[in-house]
Design an enzyme around this catalytic site. Structure first.
Site, PDB file in Angstrom:
ATOM      1  N   SER A  73      32.896 -43.702 -14.987  1.00  0.00           N
ATOM      2  CA  SER A  73      32.931 -44.169 -13.600  1.00  0.00           C
ATOM      3  C   SER A  73      34.203 -44.959 -13.334  1.00  0.00           C
ATOM      4  O   SER A  73      34.773 -45.560 -14.245  1.00  0.00           O
ATOM      5  CB  SER A  73      31.741 -45.080 -13.305  1.00  0.00           C
ATOM      6  OG  SER A  73      30.535 -44.440 -13.614  1.00  0.00           O
TER       7      SER A  73
HETATM    8  N1  SAH Z   1      28.415 -45.114 -18.194  1.00  0.00           N
HETATM    9  C1  SAH Z   1      29.124 -43.937 -18.596  1.00  0.00           C
HETATM   10  C2  SAH Z   1      29.062 -42.873 -17.521  1.00  0.00           C
HETATM   11  C3  SAH Z   1      28.865 -41.545 -18.107  1.00  0.00           C
HETATM   12  S1  SAH Z   1      28.463 -40.254 -16.979  1.00  0.00           S
HETATM   13  C4  SAH Z   1      30.545 -44.280 -18.994  1.00  0.00           C
HETATM   14  O1  SAH Z   1      30.977 -45.425 -18.767  1.00  0.00           O
HETATM   15  O2  SAH Z   1      31.236 -43.442 -19.565  1.00  0.00           O
HETATM   16  C5  SAH Z   1      26.690 -40.182 -17.099  1.00  0.00           C
HETATM   17  C6  SAH Z   1      26.115 -39.935 -18.441  1.00  0.00           C
HETATM   18  O3  SAH Z   1      24.706 -39.790 -18.284  1.00  0.00           O
HETATM   19  C7  SAH Z   1      26.588 -38.673 -19.153  1.00  0.00           C
HETATM   20  O4  SAH Z   1      27.107 -39.003 -20.402  1.00  0.00           O
HETATM   21  C8  SAH Z   1      25.332 -37.813 -19.260  1.00  0.00           C
HETATM   22  O5  SAH Z   1      25.278 -37.021 -20.424  1.00  0.00           O
HETATM   23  C9  SAH Z   1      24.239 -38.873 -19.254  1.00  0.00           C
HETATM   24  N2  SAH Z   1      22.912 -38.395 -18.878  1.00  0.00           N
HETATM   25  C10 SAH Z   1      22.568 -37.480 -17.941  1.00  0.00           C
HETATM   26  N3  SAH Z   1      21.235 -37.303 -17.905  1.00  0.00           N
HETATM   27  C11 SAH Z   1      20.706 -38.139 -18.851  1.00  0.00           C
HETATM   28  C12 SAH Z   1      19.373 -38.424 -19.305  1.00  0.00           C
HETATM   29  N4  SAH Z   1      18.295 -37.821 -18.789  1.00  0.00           N
HETATM   30  N5  SAH Z   1      19.223 -39.339 -20.284  1.00  0.00           N
HETATM   31  C13 SAH Z   1      20.280 -39.979 -20.826  1.00  0.00           C
HETATM   32  N6  SAH Z   1      21.559 -39.741 -20.452  1.00  0.00           N
HETATM   33  C14 SAH Z   1      21.775 -38.835 -19.473  1.00  0.00           C
END
Ligand code: SAH
Length: 222
Positions: A73
């Site tokens: 993000s």
């Molecule tokens: N906070 C992260 C943002 C990553 S994007 C950062 O700073 O990099 C969102 C993330 O959520 C992705 O890595 C994706 O794989 C994860 N995600 C999506 N659905 C999910 C679920 N049901 N349980 C756990 N993680 C999930």
């Protein structure tokens, strides 16, 4: 060769201080007020959490690819969500859903929260573990699983922060909030908004906030 390496070192030197200070000033101008959040964003080296090829853009206010079709993000979103999550209170115990590259996790750890973070993609969780080790912020409990179900064995949480967009509010998460606890998450499909959900003695209160754009919360793990 030596010159090139020297250049790289110099670049990283620049990334690690003045550039970070400028990022924090931009966040302040954009309305972020919590000094603890601003200090954490200043101190956590964001360039360690993205691909080396993207390191020079790590402090721009943009989201960046982290592999597996996922994104880190933008700093303003991380700052806004963290500020809303804590709203001036001590950080306490926090559940993060969507570890990704581990940057938001690092901010939460840096602020002194007891952090549990769930990620569904094992390869990303490994990457996050490496990134957090490099940043010397290893205190978070990282869990490979599906965040739809929260983490009942570690509940209740003072805060829950989700960094992928759900179509509907997962009931398990509100159930795992402590009284007085806050859940901050994006909700929606094509159109998404940040939502702040609070558990009070009177029940659950929901507030729709800014329009946002997150990757979707997906079922299962891989
Ligand atoms: N906070 C992260 C943002 C990553 S994007 C950062 O700073 O990099 C969102 C993330 O959520 C992705 O890595 C994706 O794989 C994860 N995600 C999506 N659905 C999910 C679920 N049901 N349980 C756990 N993680 C999930």
């Amino acid at each position: 060769m030596a010159g090139q390496l020297g250049g790289v070192t110099q670049n990283y030197g620049m990334l690690s201080d003045r550039t970070r200070m400028r990022m924090v000033e931009r966040l302040r101008q954009a309305g972020v007020r919590d000094e603890r959040v601003l200090a954490a964003l200043y101190e956590v080296p964001r360039h360690l959490f993205v691909d080396q090829a993207l390191a020079t853009r790590a402090y721009d206010d943009v989201s960046l690819p982290i592999g597996h079709g996922q994104t880190i993000s933008q700093p303003l979103t991380v700052a806004r969500m963290t500020e809303l999550l804590f709203s001036g209170r001590p950080p306490g115990k926090v559940l993060e859903i969507g570890t990704g590259c581990g940057y938001q996790t690092a901010i939460l750890v840096r602020m002194g929260a007891q952090v549990f973070s769930i990620e569904r993609i094992a390869a990303l969780l490994d990457k996050a573990r490496q990134n957090l080790r490099q940043a010397k912020l290893v205190q978070a409990r990282l869990v490979h699983g599906d965040g739809h179900f929260g983490l009942p064995e570690a509940a209740p949480f003072d805060g829950i922060i989700m960094t992928a967009a759900a179509k509907t509010l997962p009931e398990a998460l509100t159930a795992q909030l402590a009284e007085g606890g806050r859940l901050i998450m994006p909700l929606g499909d094509e159109e998404q908004h940040l939502w702040l959900v609070e558990k009070t003695a009177q029940g659950i209160q929901k507030n729709r906030l800014d329009p946002v754009k997150f990757v979707p919360l997906l079922p299962g793990r891989n």
